[in-house]
Enzyme design. Sequence first.
Site, PDB file in Angstrom:
ATOM      1  N   HIS A  63    -136.781 -86.300  -1.408  1.00 36.42           N
ATOM      2  CA  HIS A  63    -137.448 -85.014  -1.148  1.00 36.42           C
ATOM      3  C   HIS A  63    -137.890 -84.326  -2.435  1.00 36.42           C
ATOM      4  CE1 HIS A  63    -138.232 -80.939   0.176  1.00 36.42           C
ATOM      5  NE2 HIS A  63    -137.178 -80.500  -0.487  1.00 36.42           N
ATOM      6  N   HIS A  87    -134.904 -78.738  -7.941  1.00 34.62           N
ATOM      7  CA  HIS A  87    -134.860 -77.443  -7.259  1.00 34.62           C
ATOM      8  C   HIS A  87    -133.701 -77.282  -6.277  1.00 34.62           C
ATOM      9  CE1 HIS A  87    -137.095 -79.574  -3.998  1.00 34.62           C
ATOM     10  NE2 HIS A  87    -136.550 -78.666  -3.219  1.00 34.62           N
ATOM     11  N   ASP A  88    -133.054 -78.380  -5.880  1.00 37.11           N
ATOM     12  CA  ASP A  88    -131.937 -78.255  -4.939  1.00 37.11           C
ATOM     13  C   ASP A  88    -130.577 -78.561  -5.563  1.00 37.11           C
ATOM     14  OD1 ASP A  88    -133.102 -77.332  -2.609  1.00 37.11           O
ATOM     15  OD2 ASP A  88    -133.686 -79.331  -1.920  1.00 37.11           O
ATOM     16  N   GLU A  91    -127.811 -75.709  -5.392  1.00 33.00           N
ATOM     17  CA  GLU A  91    -127.256 -75.398  -4.072  1.00 33.00           C
ATOM     18  C   GLU A  91    -126.496 -76.574  -3.477  1.00 33.00           C
ATOM     19  OE1 GLU A  91    -128.689 -73.974   0.376  1.00 33.00           O
ATOM     20  OE2 GLU A  91    -130.158 -74.564  -1.111  1.00 33.00           O
ATOM     21  N   ASP A  92    -127.037 -77.769  -3.626  1.00 35.35           N
ATOM     22  CA  ASP A  92    -126.506 -78.909  -2.877  1.00 35.35           C
ATOM     23  C   ASP A  92    -125.618 -79.843  -3.689  1.00 35.35           C
ATOM     24  OD1 ASP A  92    -127.874 -78.005  -0.648  1.00 35.35           O
ATOM     25  OD2 ASP A  92    -129.673 -79.180  -1.098  1.00 35.35           O
ATOM     26  N   ASP A 156    -142.191 -77.234  -1.699  1.00 39.95           N
ATOM     27  CA  ASP A 156    -140.919 -77.600  -1.066  1.00 39.95           C
ATOM     28  C   ASP A 156    -141.027 -77.445   0.450  1.00 39.95           C
ATOM     29  OD1 ASP A 156    -138.140 -77.981  -0.521  1.00 39.95           O
ATOM     30  OD2 ASP A 156    -137.830 -75.823  -0.639  1.00 39.95           O
TER      31      ASP A 156
END
Length: 745
Positions: A63, A87-88, A91-92, A156
């Site tokens: 992704h 970008h993630d 958070e992840d 995104d």
Amino acid sequence: MSLDTATATKAPGPRFLRQFELVERVRKYDPTANEALLNKAYVFSIKAHGDQKRHSGDPYYAHPIEVAGILADLHLDVATVCTALLHDVLEDTDTTFEQLAKEFTPEIAELVDGVTKLGQLSIPNATRERAQAENFQKFVLAISKDVRVLLVKLCDRLHNMRTLQHHPKPESRKRIATETLDIYAPLARRVGMDRVCAELEDLSFRYINTSAFESIERRLIDWRETQGEAISEISTALRTHFDKAGIKARIYGREKRAYAIWRKLQRQNISFEDVADIYAFRIIVQNRDVCYQALGLLHSVYRAVPERFRDFISVPKPNGYQSLHTTIRTPDNRRVELQIRTERMEDVAERGVAAHWAYKNDSYAYDPDRALESGGDPLKRIRPLVEMMEQSGDADEFLEHAKLEMFTDQVFTFTPKGDLIALPRGAMPLDFAYAVHTKVGDTCIGALVNGQKHPLRKVLKNGDVVKIIRGGEAEALDGWENLVVTGKARSALRRLTRTGEAEEFARTGELLAKHAFAREGLTFSDALMRDAVKRSNAESVEDFFEDLGRGKLSLTAFMELVFPARKKEPTKPIQLRREVIQDSTARLYVKGDGLREGVSLHLSGCCSPIPGDRIIGLQNTDDDKGGIKIHTIDCETLSSTDVDPEDWLDLGWRRSADQSSATGRLTVTVEHVPGALADLTKIIGESEGNLVNIKTVKRSPIFFDMVMDVEVRDNRHLVQIIAALRASAYVISAERVRGETVTTK
């Protein structure tokens, strides 16, 4: 280190950009790109996400890699592409902000932090809508600091929408699509990224209203089969005319997307066959002067449709869009839309703010000078959202105003000095005043439109020159809800209202508190109030009393905060239902200046008002019921009555109307074929309408006319249902009925 060799030896899997492919894509437009930084971010993303999977079963890192590819297609700088890859991870994964700043740059870390989704928001008893509103507030703040946050977030969301079919829950797919259509697509349009906006709209439409989407797609397939030859002939004729005139031009066609057609069916009283610009031609020429030369040529060989001409080159749209739009009639009387622009204008039209990245002082970055040369700074359209956030009372109110601000067509008005003020269609002078400056709006008491004095309820038109008449004190006007349509004006006026009412509610709350103490034989004291404030969410005693005066805090809850040992009474669950608005309940849902207690309200049968309609009141002289009759602002009765418009009462719908329903009446002409009625009822049900009555008033071997009564939330809901019906292949026409009487034929 490279992962290309390692991934090549694995079993075939999902296709996504390989490391070298991404780097080469960036180097094509930025030969000096920092390859090492791109490679490092690519590898870091894969390692950080590890074995995480998406709903499709693909590795999660596919992704962010694909998002980076979309940004590379838009020609963004290396820091932005790296941000997409990462970008993630905040958070992840276990990655921290400090680690990102150390491994890469503080700039990239700040961008990633701005893009990060806010799933960890801690909001007591928060609904999903509340969390969305809080998220959007922080998102707007991040955008205001660096527009690249918006660009990454849009791409995104675009990739998430492209893969939304893999989400297991239908209700989640619809919720995500609705959020995309309400927030992200309008934001993309706001900064001129038409290519991204159009795809977001179509992908969202597919999940929000599947039957309407499929119906329009089928109609488009049929349209292509019948119109393909004619389009080819028009294209050949255009090329011939330009070759003869010696004008170099690149000519290509574009087909209107399904959602754009749907929106046109919603807003205009037309059928699918009446959409004139399903197919349009774009004519790309060398420079601005040749644009006008090409326009003159076309108008000399074809008949023009005057009302369809727009010059967005001399007056660009606020997002920087420039083009000449004209509609011509061919010799066989076909209407054809033409858009004439330069290559640079074409680039800005497609990529918007992303088209303003270029080399500046030996670095590849956003070039504000280039943006100004293209007709203006698209980022100006983001700043009003920040101003609204500063004025809104809470996140929910801000989100409501932001959606209103973003999702509108425009009219172009001017100050007396000639400055352009773009406003939503339907805007009035008070909207204009707030668009100029908040202080101008706060003190507005009147307006001159084109040199003549007009009431503040006058709807502004393209080209109007508006001068605002100001008073001394800043105060909200009575009935202001009916005098503005922009989110910025509503937000500012609500702030004014809150400020003016705060002291009054605080005094009321203090009286209620003292009454509650006296009723129980207790002694009121300031010390008790200060202790209670510490136990509450209020910041001061005045705020505490204000909450009580406004009804945000019940007397029972108030006494429990003052005396925590009091026994709490069990509360019964409240069952919510939508009550149908009738004359007997109208006062619960209608408010307005000049209404007194005991005055009965009657919903006028000549226009059948429903929530969302702009409404006014007239003294009832038609029968012995007396009271006030409620009319829509466009009711034909108002134009035929002798009552002076100055005697109209400004009315509006209370917020409680959002929890009510009203009955809208439709007339529908349907093909007389098996399955037609089933299709209509299915469309109404899928659009969340409640069909309460249906009657056939005319029948023939070819078609039949029906009258349908549908319970809806408001006028926008009714318009959506009408547009969905018009998109059906069985429906010849669908209209809202103004009035109660239908004659059977």
